[in-house]
Write a protein that holds these residues in place. Structure first.
Motif: not given
Length: 926
Positions: A139, A143, A146-147, A246, A249-251, A471
């Motif tokens: 995770d 994170f 993707s950030d 996942k 969720q992140y992208y 975020r």
């Protein structure tokens, strides 16, 4: 962070105390010896998010590790003339934190969660970022990845741009400072027409980097780094269901970038011959000869790959046999097809033996090329080349990530072709190739249109949506994963040889490594280099096999062989396919037991060794590592030989084949050996084969190596080595540390990570990230049975040599107590070591290395299983106490290699210690 190029034009040298294995791959002499190697299969699940992000998931649960591999379909070919180097510059900028992942650098953060195989690279066609992370940290990694895809530009300011611009420019200087470093820019500039997307280097022009503005880089990012231009591969300890949840969720909230125009095939086929000659500070002339050809994933790619292997792809290739082995005009002669997305190149690289007739070397290489084009390869040559490629792909299934792992394979195929299985098409083309098809491809593409570059020695020598997560908060970090390494099983053969086995059955390969208690330290004082040359000659003939036949047999069996030495030990290595294990073991044992050390082969390799030493004396880092042992240990110590293991020109000139035979007869005893085996076999299966293969090996007396302790010097000494015209200086700081098996060894390695052992270490953050005077600096505790070399290596731009050395002196004093290690620094080093541990045992080769360390240095069998507990017991107080008694900031041996006309006065003015000038052999210079 690096430029990834498809052409290997710079000198590749194994640094310091590496075992120096030499690879042997060639082809079978008989069709019956060619195994039927199946095309590997990497199963995957594929899905695409609404924003265009393509995701591939591959399951591999052998270790609790997941490879996260991100490929952006943008490289240097997407740049414009006058704005070159942007793709690579942005690769660096994307390591500098993002809007919600506010870290000093991305690498620091990933090291802190135990990431391994961690880096990013740029080539002509793509930019990729990859890391293997513990499953419990997935995770966190997603994170972060993707950030920086969706939330980057808010943190890219002028300071970060200037910093990374400086780092990239030092990377460019460092590359150009190496022997033959002038070649790459000349090659791309002369083989492609002006304006072609491959007509400039990946790293770009210095003036374009200087001119890059904030607007330029922001526009570049907005255009090229959206999810619709990206492939994400998750490979390892994960299921498709978990991966989808996942990734959504992140992208899922990241909007796509604009529609992009994509280059189509542009081969730029040439006519005629164009030639350029350039001088460089190198000891040997080199010829590069290049043709433009179709690129990757074309029918021609497989044919030309096979042609490259037959012509110049190994020890039994035609160029090697003729130029290196028979006529001895070259020390290396290689050919290869290098496929990029919109075009490819076929290359010959010929390095002349010192004093050889370069024109004759080039003429003979052309004769071999023309003969192959006229008649095509033989059936035996083609079987060899096919086996080499199929065996290479078989070994890929061991690794989930990194260069050449399964995630890399899937990402490459999806990015360039839209078909993750494209490698199967390529391998089927390899299998289906015939002598006629290879001949046709060569005559179509290599009959005309070549560029020849001759490098001569210089006369002086030297879709918008809401985020699926909050975020403003990073994910909770996981915990160190339990380590379940295969159990070490032990037995002893009837001749006294110890056998240690670790079973691993996930890939059909078996690793063998014979460990002998000898190494550079077993060399006589007046004959340094005997051990490494004797090991190199193991593959040059036995009582029943000739040199070239050995390579043919191994490659025909899909096996790889190597032999080498480090300070304390010598190694004989083999990796073989399960299907050919008995036959490969027969060849392996013959090389161990019955080397002939033929006089003609010795004379050839003696010349090669002298040429290698001459090359080492032009590479700044290797120049330092050649002279350092004698300065650190004293001339009489058994560790005083050059850390490269090659010896000295004087000793090699006096060496005879009898010296090598005597070395083998003295140290190669079963009671002085341990055979480490890792892979797809069992003790019940392998022991009878070993008893048979090593039945004739008899035990005997072995000399004892005497390791004396060396007292620390009274005060620091600075040694200066001149390298005129150097674009960078290399600053080495060295002292001695206790042996690898000392009680505090594990803890000292962690303290060194704070100082210089990782990207986020103090000295790298200072000289690279803060000052941007260097592309990267580091320090390392090399393993040894006796006192260990403790070395920092700092290549810096020439005009900052004295300033950088001043900073290093301060950093040494700080780590010794001037600036105590903080709780955060220690936690970062501990996290990197403990969380990253599972990622260090993925392949049979990695396990073999780890278990060889246990045997070689007398470590307990549970060393790695208990590593985490011992490391986590450290406190800032214990770390600082250890640093205070381990670092000697005012009793260091300093070696500075660079252009003394520009740096000597500044170094002397620092008053670090007595300054002494020495030459490349460590002898005083008045």
């Amino acid at each position: 962070m690096a430029v990834s190029v498809r052409r290997s034009i710079q000198l590749a040298a194994a640094l310091a105390l590496a075992s120096g294995m030499s690879a042997v791959q060639a082809a079978p002499a008989k069709q019956s010896s060619t195994p039927d190697i199946p095309i590997p299969n990497v199963p995957y699940t594929k899905f695409t998010l609404k924003n265009g992000l393509t995701v591939l998931v591959h399951e591999d649960h052998k270790t609790p590790v997941v490879a996260v591999n991100t490929w952006y379909h943008v490289g240097s070919k997407n740049e414009k003339v006058g704005k070159t180097g942007f793709a690579h510059l942005f690769e660096h900028l994307m390591f500098s934190g993002s809007d919600n992942f506010k870290k000093a650098t991305y690498i620091n953060a990933m090291e802190g969660i135990g990431a391994t195989d961690l880096n990013g690279t740029t080539n002509q066609d793509r930019t990729n970022y990859f890391q293997n992370v513990p499953t419990s940290m997935l995770d966190y990694a997603l994170f972060a990845e993707s950030d920086r895809m969706g939330h980057l530009l808010g943190t890219v300011d002028q300071k970060k741009l200037d910093l990374q611009r400086g780092v990239v420019q030092n990377e460019k200087r460092q590359g150009e400072n190496q022997p033959y470093g002038v070649a790459y820019e000349l090659l791309v500039n002369n083989t492609y027409p002006a304006g072609h997307p491959y007509s400039w280097t990946v790293i770009g022009k210095m003036e374009d980097l200087d001119a890059a503005s904030m607007t330029d880089v922001q526009d570049w990012f907005k255009k090229n780094y959206g999810p619709n231009n990206t492939v994400l591969v998750l490979s390892g300890d994960i299921t498709p269901e978990v991966a989808r949840q996942k990734v959504e969720q992140y992208y899922g909230h990241i909007p796509p970038g604009p529609p992009l125009a994509k280059h189509q095939e542009w081969i730029a086929k040439r006519t005629g011959t164009h030639r350029t000659t350039v001088q460089d500070r190198v000891p040997q002339a080199r010829i590069y000869r290049t043709w433009n050809t179709p690129g990757a994933n074309t029918p021609e790619e497989a044919q030309l790959d096979l042609a490259g292997l037959v012509l110049g792809g190994g020890k039994t290739s035609r160029l090697y046999k003729r130029l290196v082995y028979k006529d001895q005009l070259a020390t290396s002669a290689n050919a290869s097809a290098d496929g990029s997305e919109i075009g490819g190149q076929f290359d010959l690289t010929l390095t002349a033996r010192p004093g050889a007739d370069v024109a004759r070397m080039e003429r003979i290489a052309d004769e071999e090329l023309q003969a192959l084009m006229k008649n095509g390869p033989t059936e035996a040559e083609l079987r060899l080349a096919k086996t080499t490629i199929l065996a290479r792909y078989t070994r890929m299934v061991e690794r989930v990530g990194g260069f050449g792992g399964k995630s890399d394979l899937l990402a490459s195929c999806q990015t360039y072709t839209g078909n993750p299985d494209c490698y199967k098409i390529y391998l089927q083309r390899i299998k289906d190739a015939t002598p006629a098809s290879v001949k046709k491809a060569m005559n179509t593409w290599l009959a005309d249109g070549d560029f020849v570059l001759q490098v001569d020695p210089y006369p002086t020598a030297l879709v918008a949506g809401k985020p699926g997560i909050d975020r403003s908060k990073e994910p909770m970090l996981g915990k160190p994963m339990s380590l379940k390494l295969p159990e070490l099983q032990r037995t002893t053969l009837s001749n006294g040889m110890k056998v240690v086995l670790a079973e691993r059955h996930d890939a059909p390969v078996v690793n063998f490594q014979l460990l002998l208690d000898s190494g550079y330290a077993s060399d006589a004082a007046d004959k340094p280099g005997v051990a490494s040359l004797a090991m190199r000659m193991l593959e040059e003939g036995t009582k029943t096999r000739k040199s070239l036949e050995i390579g043919e047999e191994f490659a025909g069996l899909g096996a790889q062989f190597g032999a080498g030495s480090n300070l304390d030990s010598s190694f004989v290595y083999m990796n073989t396919l399960k299907a050919t294990l008995p036959q490969a073991l027969g060849v392996y044992s013959d090389l161990v037991l019955n080397p002939a050390f033929p006089q003609n082969e010795f004379e050839r390799l003696q010349k090669d060794r002298l040429a290698a030493i001459a090359r080492e004396k032009t590479v700044p880092q290797l120049m330092a590592l050649r002279v350092l042992p004698g300065l650190l240990y004293g001339k009489e110590h058994i560790y005083s030989r050059p850390f490269t293991g090659t010896g000295t020109e004087e000793s090699v000139k006096r060496m005879t084949r009898e010296d090598l035979a005597k070395y083998h007869a003295t140290w190669f005893k079963p009671n002085n050996a341990t055979l480490m085996i890792v892979g797809d076999t069992t003790l019940a299966e392998i022991k009878p084969l070993l008893e048979k293969s090593f039945a004739g090996w008899k035990a005997g007396e072995v000399p004892k190596k005497v390791l004396s302790n060396v007292a620390p010097i009274d005060k620091s000494v600075v040694y200066l080595v001149d390298r005129p015209g150097a674009l960078q200086s290399v600053i080495v700081g060295a002292q001695l540390a206790p042996p690898k098996n000392s009680p505090d060894s594990l803890q000292l390695d962690i303290v060194n990570d704070v100082f210089g052992g990782t990207f986020s270490s103090r000295i790298n953050m200072n000289l690279r990230e803060d000052k941007h005077w260097s592309y990267g600096v580091n320090s390392q505790l090399y393993a040894a049975i006796g006192q260990r070399p403790f070395v920092s290596m700092s290549p810096v731009q020439t005009d900052k040599t004295s300033e950088a050395m001043k900073e290093l002196v301060t950093e040494y004093r700080n780590i010794a107590g001037g600036k105590p290690i903080t709780a955060d620094e220690l936690k970062s080093a501990l996290d990197n070591n403990t969380l990253g541990l599972p990622g260090s045992f993925e392949t049979a080769g990695q396990l073999t290395t780890a278990y060889t360390n246990i045997v070689q240095y007398g470590l307990p069998d549970d060393y790695y299983n208990t590593f985490t507990g011992k490391a986590l017991a450290m406190t800032p107080q214990s770390a600082n106490a250890l640093a205070a008694r381990s670092y000697s900031p005012d009793r260091l041996v300093w070696v500075v290699v660079g252009d003394m006309s520009k740096i000597e006065a500044g170094v002397r003015a620092l008053n670090v210690g007595e300054v002494r000038k020495i030459d490349a052999d460590g002898n005083p210079v008045k």
